[in-house]
Design an enzyme around this catalytic site. Structure first.
Site, PDB file in Angstrom:
ATOM      1  N   SER A   1      68.990   4.210  48.618  1.00 28.13           N
ATOM      2  CA  SER A   1      69.228   2.832  48.605  1.00 28.13           C
ATOM      3  C   SER A   1      69.638   1.958  49.551  1.00 28.13           C
ATOM      4  O   SER A   1      69.466   0.868  50.903  1.00 28.13           O
ATOM      5  CB  SER A   1      70.254   1.857  47.978  1.00 28.13           C
TER       6      SER A   1
ATOM      7  N   ALA B   1      62.267   6.381  25.086  1.00 22.95           N
ATOM      8  CA  ALA B   1      62.871   4.902  24.424  1.00 22.95           C
ATOM      9  C   ALA B   1      64.706   5.382  24.931  1.00 22.95           C
ATOM     10  O   ALA B   1      65.802   4.880  24.118  1.00 22.95           O
ATOM     11  CB  ALA B   1      62.917   5.674  22.999  1.00 22.95           C
TER      12      ALA B   1
ATOM     13  N   GLY C   1      67.739   4.600  28.139  1.00 18.82           N
ATOM     14  CA  GLY C   1      68.188   3.056  28.887  1.00 18.82           C
ATOM     15  C   GLY C   1      66.553   2.983  29.411  1.00 18.82           C
ATOM     16  O   GLY C   1      67.034   1.406  30.437  1.00 18.82           O
TER      17      GLY C   1
ATOM     18  N   ASN D   1      72.809  -2.479  37.290  1.00 16.25           N
ATOM     19  CA  ASN D   1      72.972  -1.848  38.937  1.00 16.25           C
ATOM     20  C   ASN D   1      72.898  -3.151  40.008  1.00 16.25           C
ATOM     21  O   ASN D   1      73.263  -2.186  41.013  1.00 16.25           O
ATOM     22  CB  ASN D   1      71.530  -1.390  38.809  1.00 16.25           C
TER      23      ASN D   1
ATOM     24  N   LYS E   1      76.030   2.452  34.987  1.00 16.14           N
ATOM     25  CA  LYS E   1      74.859   1.792  35.108  1.00 16.14           C
ATOM     26  C   LYS E   1      75.401   0.524  34.043  1.00 16.14           C
ATOM     27  O   LYS E   1      76.020   0.059  33.770  1.00 16.14           O
ATOM     28  CB  LYS E   1      73.861   1.603  34.889  1.00 16.14           C
TER      29      LYS E   1
ATOM     30  N   LEU F   1      61.994   9.577  17.056  1.00 14.03           N
ATOM     31  CA  LEU F   1      60.969   8.266  16.594  1.00 14.03           C
ATOM     32  C   LEU F   1      62.384   7.329  16.338  1.00 14.03           C
ATOM     33  O   LEU F   1      62.491   6.327  16.000  1.00 14.03           O
ATOM     34  CB  LEU F   1      59.819   8.698  15.213  1.00 14.03           C
TER      35      LEU F   1
HETATM   36  P1  ATR Z   1      66.929   6.745  30.658  1.00 18.65           P
HETATM   37  O1  ATR Z   1      68.299   6.505  30.209  1.00 18.65           O
HETATM   38  O2  ATR Z   1      66.318   7.823  32.048  1.00 18.65           O
HETATM   39  O3  ATR Z   1      66.184   6.275  29.812  1.00 18.65           O
HETATM   40  P2  ATR Z   1      68.056   8.868  28.597  1.00 18.65           P
HETATM   41  O4  ATR Z   1      68.771   7.607  27.591  1.00 18.65           O
HETATM   42  O5  ATR Z   1      67.877  10.252  29.138  1.00 18.65           O
HETATM   43  O6  ATR Z   1      67.673   8.286  29.591  1.00 18.65           O
HETATM   44  O7  ATR Z   1      66.315   8.765  28.109  1.00 18.65           O
HETATM   45  C1  ATR Z   1      65.559  10.042  28.310  1.00 18.65           C
HETATM   46  C2  ATR Z   1      64.673   9.391  27.515  1.00 18.65           C
HETATM   47  O8  ATR Z   1      63.190  11.106  27.822  1.00 18.65           O
HETATM   48  C3  ATR Z   1      64.257   9.908  26.070  1.00 18.65           C
HETATM   49  O9  ATR Z   1      63.208   8.597  25.455  1.00 18.65           O
HETATM   50  C4  ATR Z   1      64.156  11.158  25.616  1.00 18.65           C
HETATM   51  O10 ATR Z   1      63.791  11.438  24.270  1.00 18.65           O
HETATM   52  P3  ATR Z   1      64.866  11.670  23.250  1.00 18.65           P
HETATM   53  O11 ATR Z   1      65.636  10.512  23.195  1.00 18.65           O
HETATM   54  O12 ATR Z   1      63.231  11.962  22.169  1.00 18.65           O
HETATM   55  O13 ATR Z   1      65.417  12.339  23.449  1.00 18.65           O
HETATM   56  C5  ATR Z   1      62.988  11.259  26.430  1.00 18.65           C
HETATM   57  N1  ATR Z   1      62.067  12.920  26.814  1.00 18.65           N
HETATM   58  C6  ATR Z   1      63.517  13.357  28.014  1.00 18.65           C
HETATM   59  N2  ATR Z   1      62.752  15.575  28.066  1.00 18.65           N
HETATM   60  C7  ATR Z   1      62.004  14.822  27.283  1.00 18.65           C
HETATM   61  C8  ATR Z   1      60.093  15.993  27.238  1.00 18.65           C
HETATM   62  N3  ATR Z   1      60.521  16.584  27.388  1.00 18.65           N
HETATM   63  N4  ATR Z   1      59.613  15.146  26.243  1.00 18.65           N
HETATM   64  C9  ATR Z   1      59.679  13.785  25.970  1.00 18.65           C
HETATM   65  N5  ATR Z   1      60.254  12.812  26.188  1.00 18.65           N
HETATM   66  C10 ATR Z   1      61.227  13.631  26.872  1.00 18.65           C
END
Ligand code: ATR
Length: 262
Positions: free
Chosen positions: A17, A127, A129, A87, A66, A153
């Site tokens: 940034s 799914a 943040g 942010n 955040k 899911l």
């Molecule tokens: P962010 O704020 O960056 O979205 P997060 O809230 O930790 O971070 O979400 C990470 C996302 O990546 C989630 O959708 C997670 O899936 P789950 O809800 O099932 O945990 C997904 N994710 C992380 N590693 C993954 C992997 N190896 N394969 C598929 N999905 C993954």
């Protein structure tokens, strides 16, 4: 004295940034200073308040603060309310204002690639943040169908239930990552899989025209598979620049062109 800005996070060394905002300032003739601020994991509120008490004009917030920034604000923009994360912070009449420019940054980046969003169907993988923050700006940009696929899911279903009434113009649906299939204009990888070096498998009966990876600077099996099908791809550097330009615009009232910084 020039206006003081900072980005706060933990860790913070990796943040791009400061260099982006300095480049925008140079291009637009604004005088500013922009520093990195490392807050202890339990010290976001104190560090943020000290910055504004010392006359700071605006602050960007990055991982993992955040959601805390969202909770601290007196006034929130609509897109920040929907994202439940902030942010971009600034003070106005003694009130702390918060916005979330990540989703518009993504929209700006996609439009800078000349990929169409109006009346499209898109698939977002993930799914968390990152996904929550981009749904509303994507729908405002004209996306009409969004399918959210997630390994867990229930998390995708919860997000859809939460956001459905906020974007009545679009249809939202949740599916399991194991059920990826169908035809989409664009697929966005919003998982943290590339960050942790994990592979995502895109089945043959999933068809799409464009692929966007929110992460950048990391190997991405998602992008590799799209490229091997000859599909146009982008990693997330444009989104990073886009969210910074939107923050710069809020603070300084001037909007540099994204294409000048890609
Ligand atoms: P962010 O704020 O960056 O979205 P997060 O809230 O930790 O971070 O979400 C990470 C996302 O990546 C989630 O959708 C997670 O899936 P789950 O809800 O099932 O945990 C997904 N994710 C992380 N590693 C993954 C992997 N190896 N394969 C598929 N999905 C993954």
């Amino acid at each position: 004295m020039s206006k003081q800005f900072a980005v706060i996070g933990h860790p913070i060394e990796q943040s791009r940034s400061p260099e982006l905002h300095q480049a925008f300032a140079q291009k637009t003739g604004v005088e500013l200073s922009y520093t990195k601020r490392l807050a202890p994991l339990d010290g976001f509120e104190a560090s943020m308040k000290a910055f504004f008490a010392a006359g700071g004009a605006g602050m960007n917030v990055t991982i993992p603060f955040k959601e805390q920034a969202f909770a601290e604000c007196h006034v929130l923009t609509e897109r920040a309310q929907i994202a439940k994360a902030v942010n971009t912070l600034w003070m106005q009449d003694g009130q702390l204002y918060g916005d979330n420019t990540d989703g518009q940054g993504l929209v700006d980046a996609i439009q800078a690639l000349d990929w169409i969003l109006e009346n499209t169907s898109i698939l977002i993988i993930g799914a968390g943040g990152a996904t929550r923050g981009v749904i509303y700006p994507l729908v405002q940009a004209g996306v009409r169908n969004i399918v959210i696929a997630n390994r867990t899911l229930a998390r995708a279903e919860q997000l859809v239930a939460d956001l459905r009434e906020k974007v009545p113009e679009a249809s939202l649906a949740a599916i399991s990552l194991n059920d990826l299939k169908g035809n989409f204009d664009l697929v966005i990888n919003a998982t943290s899989a590339s960050l942790s070096g994990d592979a995502l498998i895109l089945p043959e009966n999933l068809h799409f025209k464009y692929a966007y990876e929110m992460a950048y600077g990391k190997p991405s099996s998602f992008l590799d598979q799209a490229k091997s099908r000859g599909i146009p791809t982008s990693e997330g550097y444009g989104m990073l620049v886009g969210q910074a330009i939107e923050a710069f615009y809020i603070w300084n009232g001037l909007k540099p062109s994204l294409k000048d910084f890609l």
